[in-house]
Design a protein around this motif. Structure first.
Motif, short mmCIF file in Angstrom:
data_model
loop_
_atom_site.label_atom_id
_atom_site.label_comp_id
_atom_site.label_asym_id
_atom_site.label_seq_id
_atom_site.Cartn_x
_atom_site.Cartn_y
_atom_site.Cartn_z
N PHE A 91 9.09 -3.17 6.45
CA PHE A 91 8.82 -2.55 7.76
C PHE A 91 9.40 -1.14 7.79
O PHE A 91 10.50 -0.89 7.32
CB PHE A 91 9.45 -3.39 8.88
N ASP A 92 8.63 -0.24 8.38
CA ASP A 92 9.05 1.15 8.52
C ASP A 92 8.62 1.67 9.88
O ASP A 92 7.55 1.30 10.38
CB ASP A 92 8.42 2.01 7.42
N CYS A 93 9.47 2.50 10.49
CA CYS A 93 9.15 3.12 11.77
C CYS A 93 10.11 4.29 11.97
O CYS A 93 11.10 4.42 11.24
CB CYS A 93 9.25 2.11 12.92
N PRO A 94 9.88 5.15 12.96
CA PRO A 94 10.76 6.31 13.16
C PRO A 94 12.08 5.99 13.84
O PRO A 94 12.95 6.86 13.90
CB PRO A 94 9.91 7.25 14.02
N ASP A 95 12.27 4.77 14.35
CA ASP A 95 13.50 4.39 15.03
C ASP A 95 14.42 3.68 14.04
O ASP A 95 14.15 2.55 13.64
CB ASP A 95 13.19 3.49 16.23
N ASP A 96 15.51 4.33 13.66
CA ASP A 96 16.39 3.77 12.64
C ASP A 96 17.01 2.45 13.06
O ASP A 96 17.27 1.58 12.23
CB ASP A 96 17.51 4.77 12.31
N LYS A 97 17.25 2.27 14.37
CA LYS A 97 17.85 1.02 14.82
C LYS A 97 16.88 -0.15 14.67
O LYS A 97 17.28 -1.25 14.28
CB LYS A 97 18.35 1.16 16.27
N PHE A 98 15.61 0.06 15.00
CA PHE A 98 14.62 -1.00 14.80
C PHE A 98 14.58 -1.40 13.33
O PHE A 98 14.55 -2.59 13.00
CB PHE A 98 13.23 -0.53 15.23
N LYS A 99 14.56 -0.42 12.44
CA LYS A 99 14.51 -0.72 11.01
C LYS A 99 15.75 -1.46 10.55
O LYS A 99 15.67 -2.47 9.84
CB LYS A 99 14.36 0.57 10.20
N VAL A 109 0.82 -1.21 0.00
CA VAL A 109 0.00 0.00 0.00
C VAL A 109 0.85 1.26 0.00
O VAL A 109 0.57 2.23 -0.71
CB VAL A 109 -0.96 0.00 1.22
N THR A 110 1.92 1.23 0.79
CA THR A 110 2.70 2.46 0.91
C THR A 110 4.21 2.28 0.91
O THR A 110 4.95 3.22 0.66
CB THR A 110 2.28 3.20 2.20
N LEU A 111 4.70 1.06 1.18
CA LEU A 111 6.14 0.84 1.22
C LEU A 111 6.62 0.10 -0.03
O LEU A 111 5.89 -0.73 -0.59
CB LEU A 111 6.54 0.02 2.46
N THR A 138 -1.45 -5.29 4.88
CA THR A 138 -0.77 -4.04 5.24
C THR A 138 -1.32 -3.55 6.57
O THR A 138 -2.54 -3.47 6.75
CB THR A 138 -0.98 -2.95 4.17
N ILE A 139 -0.42 -3.25 7.49
CA ILE A 139 -0.80 -2.68 8.78
C ILE A 139 -0.03 -1.37 8.93
O ILE A 139 1.20 -1.37 8.92
CB ILE A 139 -0.43 -3.63 9.94
N LEU A 140 -0.76 -0.26 9.02
CA LEU A 140 -0.07 1.01 9.18
C LEU A 140 -0.74 1.86 10.25
O LEU A 140 -1.95 1.78 10.46
CB LEU A 140 0.04 1.76 7.85
N TYR A 141 0.09 2.64 10.91
CA TYR A 141 -0.39 3.61 11.89
C TYR A 141 0.25 4.94 11.57
O TYR A 141 1.47 5.03 11.39
CB TYR A 141 -0.02 3.18 13.32
N LYS A 187 -0.19 8.77 13.09
CA LYS A 187 -0.85 9.61 14.09
C LYS A 187 -1.42 10.89 13.50
O LYS A 187 -2.53 11.32 13.84
CB LYS A 187 0.15 9.95 15.20
N THR A 188 -0.67 11.50 12.59
CA THR A 188 -1.11 12.78 12.01
C THR A 188 -1.74 12.61 10.64
O THR A 188 -2.44 13.52 10.16
CB THR A 188 0.08 13.73 11.88
N GLY A 189 -1.48 11.50 9.99
CA GLY A 189 -1.95 11.31 8.63
C GLY A 189 -1.03 11.89 7.58
O GLY A 189 -1.28 11.74 6.37
N ASN A 190 0.07 12.51 8.01
CA ASN A 190 0.97 13.18 7.07
C ASN A 190 2.14 12.31 6.60
O ASN A 190 2.83 12.68 5.66
CB ASN A 190 1.53 14.45 7.71
N LYS A 191 2.39 11.18 7.29
CA LYS A 191 3.51 10.33 6.91
C LYS A 191 3.20 9.50 5.67
O LYS A 191 3.98 9.46 4.72
CB LYS A 191 3.88 9.41 8.08
N TYR A 192 2.08 8.79 5.68
CA TYR A 192 1.74 7.90 4.57
C TYR A 192 0.61 8.44 3.70
O TYR A 192 0.25 7.83 2.69
CB TYR A 192 1.37 6.52 5.11
#
Length: 591
Positions: free
Chosen positions: A107-115, A53-55, A553-556, A558-563
């Protein structure tokens, strides 16, 4: 050979050169022979188009390029292991990105180490994926291990391998790996103890096939029976004993005995055999192994639970007593009296992480007295909480980090591989799977999603090291890390730093089924229950997850501006929105 050369070439210097060239040719010929026996992935093979969907795969392309550089630089310090691996790998360096593009969830997230660690662990996994003859299989070590089978397979981490590998798009990899354990004449399926039947069922939930179950069920039953016959003891309620060594958990303070690990494994395997038999309509096997599982559950709760310790402990039976030895059957410390540590015919006096393994299989009843055990993962004094992950034995015990070398001061982790305190990725994985089960399947107020996130975050950050003159830390996974302290560069201290790319644990499954919270259901539906604390991350996405031939696809956002798909938690099937919520919460989705 030297005499032959001297006879025809009198010049000694020339002799030396020729001898070395011959040696190189012989070694090269051997590697070529090995390579001819192992198949390689063909990037030209048609793959079904992954629906996202987005990645897109470019989210991890740069990571792969750097991992390959790490791999090549590692050759300088472990050329033997890397050379052996190169000749047997299914996916070659030039094809890694394309293979991962086709096979893994993004997988995508704001923590670069997790990614980075998420994609690093998939890179490690594909290093160990191999095919020879009729079977795919997954290895543990880079180099050829002397105690492995002819294909370098060791069954100890097979449960972790299959829990990870079930998320690959291609079901044949784990299907074949399971059949390797059941049918190959080369394999040693009971060399160590593992939870292969449970893993088979968990694989089936993602890639259901009754043909697969029909092919493998009877062999899984036979496998279970052989383990049961070997380790069952009539002297203690018909329960199962085991060596800590053969659990892959050497040098534990509690040592060998009626251990929570082997009893939980046999419970989980019996439950899974029963469920698979039900799917196939085999009522005899279904009822028999469900009854066996009920008996094991009752015994574990009755005889391994300590009201005083509020924990599942090992019972020191005579069989276990006789096996407090290393893998060569040598007493761990012959100049010490083992009775000073543990007494016969009673529960041991130490809490160890294996006491959480029953929750890996949802064995304990949904009762508060059992879930109280989880308070010890939050206790940094008496329990397991530590700087670099969970300590494998409670930190307050007198022999914490001393069981192999008892003249050590308490807390000094030795540079060997005991499970008496150091952080072991194998145990960390088991405990986090169990913790996710508690948070999803039990009514309790002892642990929360904050605890899961906190421990997974530590585990993530521990998987870094400085090496090979890099200016910064690089992803690393070895065997054993010190439970406390950082080195001069601010990264975890690893007791066993060789080898990197060690495949004896899991991580991607912890992100998928735990952190993001994708939980397959027996009826074919699924739930999503993210274990991410509110206000921790403003966004995350798991995209292109193949489940029952559909892409999830599972996405979250918060603001709607990321994806740019709107605010909140959203779940898509094959690109179509199926469920949503304005905040992080549990959602169930039915096809």
């Amino acid at each position: 050979m030297r005499r032959l050369i001297k006879r025809f070439i009198p010049n000694l210097k020339v002799n030396y050169i020729i001898i070395n060239l011959l040696c190189i040719i012989i070694v090269s010929s051997s590697n070529v022979s090995i390579a001819q026996n192992f198949e390689s992935w063909n990037p030209g093979v048609h793959e079904d188009e992954k629906i996202t969907v987005t990645l897109f795969a470019n989210v991890f392309k740069d990571y792969i390029e750097e991992f390959i550089k790490d791999y090549e630089k590692y050759r300088q310090t472990d050329s033997v292991g890397i050379n052996y691996l190169d000749t047997t790998r299914f996916v070659k360096n030039d094809d890694v990105f394309e293979w991962m593009k086709n096979q893994i969830p993004y997988f995508d997230c704001p923590d670069d180490k997790f990614k980075e660690i998420y994609y690093f662990r998939w890179f490690v996994f594909q290093l160990h994926l191999k095919k020879r003859g009729d079977y795919f299989f997954v290895t543990e070590f880079l180099e050829k291990a002397s105690w492995a089978d002819i294909n370098n397979v060791i069954n100890c981490p097979a449960g972790h391998h299959i829990y990870e590998g079930r998320w690959l798009d291609e079901p044949e990899y784990m299907n074949s790996y399971l059949k390797y354990y059941m049918f190959s004449s080369n394999v040693r399926p009971r060399q160590f103890k593992t939870w292969i039947c449970d893993a088979a069922y968990q694989y089936y939930l993602i890639h259901p096939s009754q043909i697969f179950l029909s092919d493998i069920l009877n062999e899984l039953v036979n496998h279970w029976n052989l383990i049961s016959e070997k380790y069952k003891t009539e002297s203690y309620h018909g329960m199962y004993w085991g060596e800590d060594w053969m659990d892959g958990m050497e040098y534990q303070i509690g040592g060998s005995g009626i251990r929570p690990s082997i009893n939980a494994y046999l419970y989980g395997d019996a439950k899974s055999i029963s469920k698979m038999a039900k799917i196939l309509g085999n009522a005899h096997i279904e009822n028999k192994y469900d009854s066996i599982a009920v008996d094991i559950k009752e015994n574990v709760q009755k005889y391994l639970w300590s009201e005083q310790a509020e924990f599942f402990l090992t019972y020191k039976n005579i069989e276990g007593w006789n096996w407090d030895e290393d893998m060569y059957k040598k007493k761990i410390n012959p100049d010490k009296n083992w009775e000073q540590i543990q007494q016969l015919y009673q529960l041991v006096d130490v809490r160890e992480l294996i006491g959480y393994i029953p929750w890996y299989f949802n064995l304990p009843d949904n009762e508060g007295k059992y879930t109280q055990a989880w308070k010890f993962i939050k206790d940094a004094t008496m329990g397991f909480r530590a700087e670099n992950g969970l300590s494998t034995a409670e930190k307050s015990h007198p022999f914490h980090c001393r069981i192999r070398y008892r003249n050590n001061q308490q807390g000094e982790c030795c540079s060997d591989c005991p499970w008496d305190g150091p952080m072991w990725p194998f145990a960390e994985t088991q405990t986090l799977v169990a913790l996710a089960n508690v948070l999803n399947n039990y009514d309790q107020d002892v642990v929360t999603e904050e605890d899961y996130f906190y421990e997974l975050e530590k585990y993530t950050h521990t998987q870094y090291q400085y090496y090979n003159n890099y200016p910064g830390p690089r992803p690393w996974i070895g065997q054993s890390a010190n439970y406390k302290g950082k080195d001069a560069n601010g990264v975890a201290i690893w007791n066993l730093k060789n080898p990197n790319f060690y495949n004896h644990s899991g991580y991607c499954d912890l992100v998928i089924s735990g952190l993001v919270g994708f939980r397959p259901q027996e009826d074919g539906s699924f739930s999503v229950n993210p274990l991410i604390p509110e206000n921790k991350w403003d966004y995350f996405c798991l995209d292109g997850l193949k489940y029952r031939d559909k892409y999830i696809t599972i996405l979250y956002d918060k603001t709607g501006n990321k994806y740019n798909k709107g605010k909140g938690l959203q779940i898509y099937i094959d690109g179509l929105l199926k469920a949503s919520a304005p905040q992080l919460q549990k959602l169930k989705v039915v096809f």
